[in-house]
Design an enzyme around this catalytic site. Structure first.
Site, short mmCIF file in Angstrom:
data_model
loop_
_atom_site.label_atom_id
_atom_site.label_comp_id
_atom_site.label_asym_id
_atom_site.label_seq_id
_atom_site.Cartn_x
_atom_site.Cartn_y
_atom_site.Cartn_z
N TYR A 272 7.26 -12.09 -48.30
CA TYR A 272 8.11 -11.08 -47.69
C TYR A 272 7.74 -10.96 -46.22
CZ TYR A 272 10.34 -6.55 -46.77
OH TYR A 272 11.12 -5.55 -46.26
N ASP B 157 2.12 -14.65 -40.90
CA ASP B 157 2.53 -13.25 -40.96
C ASP B 157 1.36 -12.47 -41.55
OD1 ASP B 157 3.52 -10.77 -41.43
OD2 ASP B 157 5.29 -11.41 -42.55
N LYS C 224 1.10 -2.59 -40.03
CA LYS C 224 0.28 -1.84 -40.98
C LYS C 224 -1.07 -1.37 -40.40
CE LYS C 224 3.11 -3.38 -44.70
NZ LYS C 224 3.64 -4.56 -45.30
C1 LIG Z 1 5.12 -5.01 -44.84
C2 LIG Z 1 5.31 -6.39 -44.39
C3 LIG Z 1 6.28 -6.73 -43.43
C4 LIG Z 1 7.27 -5.73 -42.91
O1 LIG Z 1 6.67 -4.71 -42.17
P1 LIG Z 1 7.48 -3.33 -41.99
O2 LIG Z 1 6.58 -2.53 -41.11
O3 LIG Z 1 7.66 -2.77 -43.36
O4 LIG Z 1 8.77 -3.67 -41.35
C5 LIG Z 1 6.31 -8.03 -42.97
N1 LIG Z 1 5.47 -8.96 -43.45
C6 LIG Z 1 4.54 -8.68 -44.37
C7 LIG Z 1 3.61 -9.75 -44.83
C8 LIG Z 1 4.44 -7.40 -44.90
O5 LIG Z 1 3.54 -7.14 -45.85
#
Ligand SMILES: *Cc1c(COP(=O)(O)O)cnc(C)c1O
Length: 433
Positions: free
Chosen positions: A148, A243, A271
């Protein structure tokens, strides 16, 4: 503490919410669709605990889906937010703290030579893909099923997290053109990646992945997978993008790339670097980042980017990492949790498996090992739902889906872990009764 009756105030609020907010929530997995019942409406949090609006206390393993490495309402972070807010909430002009945060990120993560702050992980991944396309002049991206990367169009093809939880393989509203530019491989399948690169010569701008996947449940990279991707990118002229929105500053000070010793060209964060405030970042090689406007032609902007409160919270969070024992302690707590849960699994003779890297873990309701999306999808989600509800009644709040990582924080001390392990033992007995 928990009488097993569902909270009346949470239920009433959820009913009101569903009238005015799609599904009653502002992000899909929060709605408890995969586990049933009304979501908890949270009143407050402190350390490893949250309290719902019905006054019940839970040990929290969601941690706002990853940011809360030190638990809820850490005094240093709250003080930083208060102090920053008192000087104004936003200026839309440069501030000193942004420079300090950029310098800190570059110092902690060696592959980051320059960094741009944005407001969410989604914004960061969206921008990083535009940059990869701008730098290579190529249209396609290669991603992995079950990973994701936020909710931008290009990523909503075989995505993880809520997309997987709700069984929505591809979202309506994403154009066929966009979908055609997204190539999808299976995680941990180097040969599959190589075949795709061979089939689309000089068309792949970047390979983007969660170096440790959290969003199909916790799935670590197989030996040699990340190194192999680095090599394939170099051979085929594609950029390697990690990511690390979930893993950054959580698995190690330098993220998963430090843990596994692989240097990506570009990375995204979010995060943890916001300490629970909305933030995101993308960065990497200087020659690439210098293409970003106004230094270069690739456009990306944000009214609230580098927000002073979010940046102050992020700096306070990164300051807390200076204590060299943080990651050792998180590993020890994670291991204690794993050992405790696995002893219950053995005692009960269950064919389920716990996968963990550091403070991130998932209890998969299947024998495992889970190494990609097809194997993750074999989980018994109905059994997970029973387990989830049984555990909630025992005062432990997990991510309300099989296909998510749970998070241990530095505030989860030995007593909290022991309480969790006992509750999980009871919930497993109930779920398999
Ligand atoms: C949570 C997440 C996102 C998206 O971040 P948001 O702040 O929710 O837009 C993208 N990549 C990874 C790996 C994530 O865990």
């Amino acid at each position: 503490m928990n009488d097993g009756q569902r909270g009346k105030r949470s239920e009433a609020l959820f009913e009101r919410a569903r009238v005015r907010i799609p599904g009653g929530v502002n992000s899909p997995v929060r709605a408890f669709r995969a586990v049933g019942g009304a979501p908890l409406f949270v009143a407050r949090g402190e350390g490893p605990h949250i309290w719902d609006v019905d006054g019940r206390r839970y040990i929290d393993y969601v941690g706002s889906w990853g940011p809360l490495l030190f638990g809820h309402a850490h005094p240093r972070i709250i003080d930083a937010v208060r102090e920053a807010a008192a000087s104004g909430t936003s200026f839309g002009a440069p501030t000193e703290r942004e420079v300090v945060l950029a310098e800190r990120i570059c110092a902690l993560v060696p592959s980051i030579e320059m960094v741009r702050l944005v407001n969410s992980g989604t914004e960061a991944t969206m921008a990083v893909v535009r940059l990869a396309r701008a730098a290579t002049g190529r249209a396609c991206i290669l991603k992995f099923a079950g990973c994701y990367h936020g909710h931008a169009d290009s990523f909503l093809i075989k995505a993880g997290s809520g997309v997987a939880t709700l069984g929505l393989p591809d979202s309506p509203g994403v154009t066929p053109g966009t979908a055609a530019d997204t190539l999808v491989a299976e995680f941990n399948d180097l040969a599959g990646v190589e075949a795709l690169l061979d089939a689309h010569p000089r068309r792949v701008a970047c390979i983007i992945l969660e170096p440790v996947v959290g969003n199909m449940g916790l799935v670590p990279p197989a030996d040699g997978f990340l190194v192999g991707l680095r090599r394939l990118c170099d051979t085929h002229g594609a950029l390697l993008v990690f990511d690390e929105v979930m893993t950054g500053f959580r698995l190690a000070r330098g993220g998963a790339q430090e843990l596994y010793g692989v240097r990506p060209d570009l990375s995204t964060f979010g995060k943890v670097i916001g300490g629970g405030m909305p933030i995101g970042a993308y960065g990497g090689r200087r020659d690439l980042m210098e293409m970003v406007a106004p230094s270069g032609p690739m456009y990306q902007a944000g009214t609230l980017s580098g927000n002073p409160i979010a940046v102050a919270a992020g700096l306070a969070m990164l300051d807390l990492l200076d204590d060299g024992t943080v990651f050792r302690n998180l590993e020890a707590r994670g291991r204690a949790l794993e050992d405790g849960v696995c002893s219950h699994v053995r005692r009960l003779g269950l064919d389920i498996c716990l996968q963990r890297v550091g403070s991130m873990w998932t209890l998969f309701f299947q024998p495992g090992p889970v190494r990609d999306w097809p194997s993750a999808a074999k989980s018994d989600t109905a059994r997970f739902a029973r387990f989830f509800r049984a555990l909630l009644e025992r005062g432990v709040y997990l991510a309300p889906s099989q296909y998510e990582a749970c998070f241990v924080s530095a505030a989860h001390d030995d007593a909290v872990i022991a309480e969790t392990v006992a509750a999980i033992g009871g919930a497993l007995e109930e779920a398999f009764a």
